[in-house]
Design an enzyme around this catalytic site. Structure first.
Site, PDB file in Angstrom:
ATOM      1  N   ARG A   1     -56.247 -24.035   5.041  1.00 33.87           N
ATOM      2  CA  ARG A   1     -56.831 -23.467   3.821  1.00 33.87           C
ATOM      3  C   ARG A   1     -55.755 -22.828   2.948  1.00 33.87           C
ATOM      4  O   ARG A   1     -55.841 -22.856   1.720  1.00 33.87           O
ATOM      5  CB  ARG A   1     -57.896 -22.434   4.192  1.00 33.87           C
ATOM      6  CG  ARG A   1     -58.790 -22.027   3.037  1.00 33.87           C
ATOM      7  CD  ARG A   1     -59.911 -21.120   3.503  1.00 33.87           C
ATOM      8  NE  ARG A   1     -60.697 -21.726   4.552  1.00 33.87           N
ATOM      9  CZ  ARG A   1     -61.580 -21.068   5.318  1.00 33.87           C
ATOM     10  NH1 ARG A   1     -61.753 -19.764   5.131  1.00 33.87           N
ATOM     11  NH2 ARG A   1     -62.271 -21.686   6.235  1.00 33.87           N
TER      12      ARG A   1
ATOM     13  N   TYR B   1     -77.222 -23.483   1.506  1.00 33.68           N
ATOM     14  CA  TYR B   1     -76.310 -24.397   2.219  1.00 33.68           C
ATOM     15  C   TYR B   1     -76.828 -25.827   2.155  1.00 33.68           C
ATOM     16  O   TYR B   1     -76.081 -26.771   1.868  1.00 33.68           O
ATOM     17  CB  TYR B   1     -76.182 -23.933   3.670  1.00 33.68           C
ATOM     18  CG  TYR B   1     -75.332 -24.818   4.543  1.00 33.68           C
ATOM     19  CD1 TYR B   1     -73.951 -24.700   4.530  1.00 33.68           C
ATOM     20  CD2 TYR B   1     -75.911 -25.767   5.384  1.00 33.68           C
ATOM     21  CE1 TYR B   1     -73.153 -25.510   5.336  1.00 33.68           C
ATOM     22  CE2 TYR B   1     -75.129 -26.588   6.183  1.00 33.68           C
ATOM     23  CZ  TYR B   1     -73.751 -26.450   6.168  1.00 33.68           C
ATOM     24  OH  TYR B   1     -72.978 -27.256   6.962  1.00 33.68           O
TER      25      TYR B   1
END
Length: 318
Positions: free
Chosen positions: A39, A139
């Site tokens: 990331r 989500y």
């Protein structure tokens, strides 16, 4: 699975449970060159960075296993974060891959994309037929958007962008947080603690009667590798075992695997949730894939992974 020599496959989310299983499987394939980014090296919510990555890396295939995930509490407390981050990651990656000429993209979602009251076992055709489960709606909507983007890019541009929707996963690299973990890692952690402390009983929520389906993460990894090797895959497929187990029986099985011999008490004042949730896997079965990991064997392997992680102080607990 056949690949052209030195096919470059980008695994997005390689540090997660699914991404780690994919990395283990594909590391052994000579013709595959894995491309991975932390990331800190590639923020998938940053459109410019994602587009630049695809433009410079000559990727042949993407398996997109990246996601911001969490339990019911996290989903209901931070719905904006779950909707925004998951939608942006999917849109940036799918569009960036297309612009860079990446011919193959496999997007990973979850069976929580299906309606709360979907007929059982859940078929792919149930998508968008009735309301979603409220607790993870944010989500699910983001994952539906990713699935639909793949479908639309394939329809409009002819690229082979497609999706897989796995059922409840378990296996090495899971999250064993006491409050935020899913059913199997939560049971492993609680029965292990009870065994270590010689507790006389362990209390499990609900009646134990609901039935759930569980898929070993290595089976999912094998399914994803299988799917990116198919010339003309379905737009999206369920990935599961097609079989379910009573939660009460699962608790007993986990206790046996862990070696806990005390009493298991069902707290019937606590909610059960949906009585049954199981996937229809006939669509992926028609492509030639079947799960191979037996539940008991998979639980034994997972418990050993849990013990190894404790010894190495590497237990995920967030």
């Amino acid at each position: 699975m056949t690949h052209s020599p030195n096919q470059r496959i980008f695994i997005a989310g390689h540090r997660g449970m699914v991404g780690s299983a994919l990395t283990r499987q594909l590391n052994d394939v000579d013709e595959v060159e894995l491309v991975i980014r932390d990331r800190s090296e590639l923020d998938l919510t940053n459109q410019a960075a994602v587009h630049d990555f695809f433009r410079t890396e000559s990727i042949d295939s993407v398996i997109f296993a990246a996601a911001k995930v969490g339990g019911i509490h996290a989903n209901s407390t931070y719905p904006a974060d779950f909707a925004y981050q998951n939608a942006m990651m999917a849109a940036n990656a799918i569009h960036g891959a297309y612009l860079a000429g990446v011919p193959r993209f496999l997007f990973l979602g979850s069976t929580c994309i299906y309606p709360r009251m979907a007929p059982q076992p859940i078929q792919e055709s149930s998508l968008l037929t009735s309301p979603l489960e409220e607790t993870n709606e944010a989500y699910a909507l983001a994952k539906i958007m990713g699935l639909k983007l793949c479908e639309y890019y394939r329809k409009q541009y002819g690229v082979i962008y497609h999706s897989a929707m796995p059922t409840n996963l378990y296996g090495p690299g899971d999250n064993y947080h006491p409050d935020n973990s899913h059913v199997i890692p939560g049971l492993i952690q609680r029965f292990h603690q009870a065994k270590e402390s010689a507790a006389e009983s362990v209390t499990v929520w609900g009646t134990g009667n609901p039935r759930r389906e569980f898929l070993h993460v290595d089976d999912l990894a094998a399914a994803l590798v299988h799917l990116i090797g198919i010339a003309d895959p379905p737009d999206w497929v369920n990935v599961g075992t097609g079989e379910d187990i009573r939660i009460g029986d699962l608790a007993q099985l986990v206790a046996e695997v862990v070696g806990y011999q005390g009493e298991i008490i069902q707290d019937t004042s606590k909610p059960d949730g949906t009585p049954l949730k199981r996937t229809d896997i006939s669509r992926i079965a028609e492509t030639g894939w079947q799960p191979t990991v037996d539940l008991t064997e998979g639980l034994m392997e997972t418990y050993q992974d849990f013990l190894t992680a404790i010894d190495a102080q590497l237990l995920r607990s967030i």
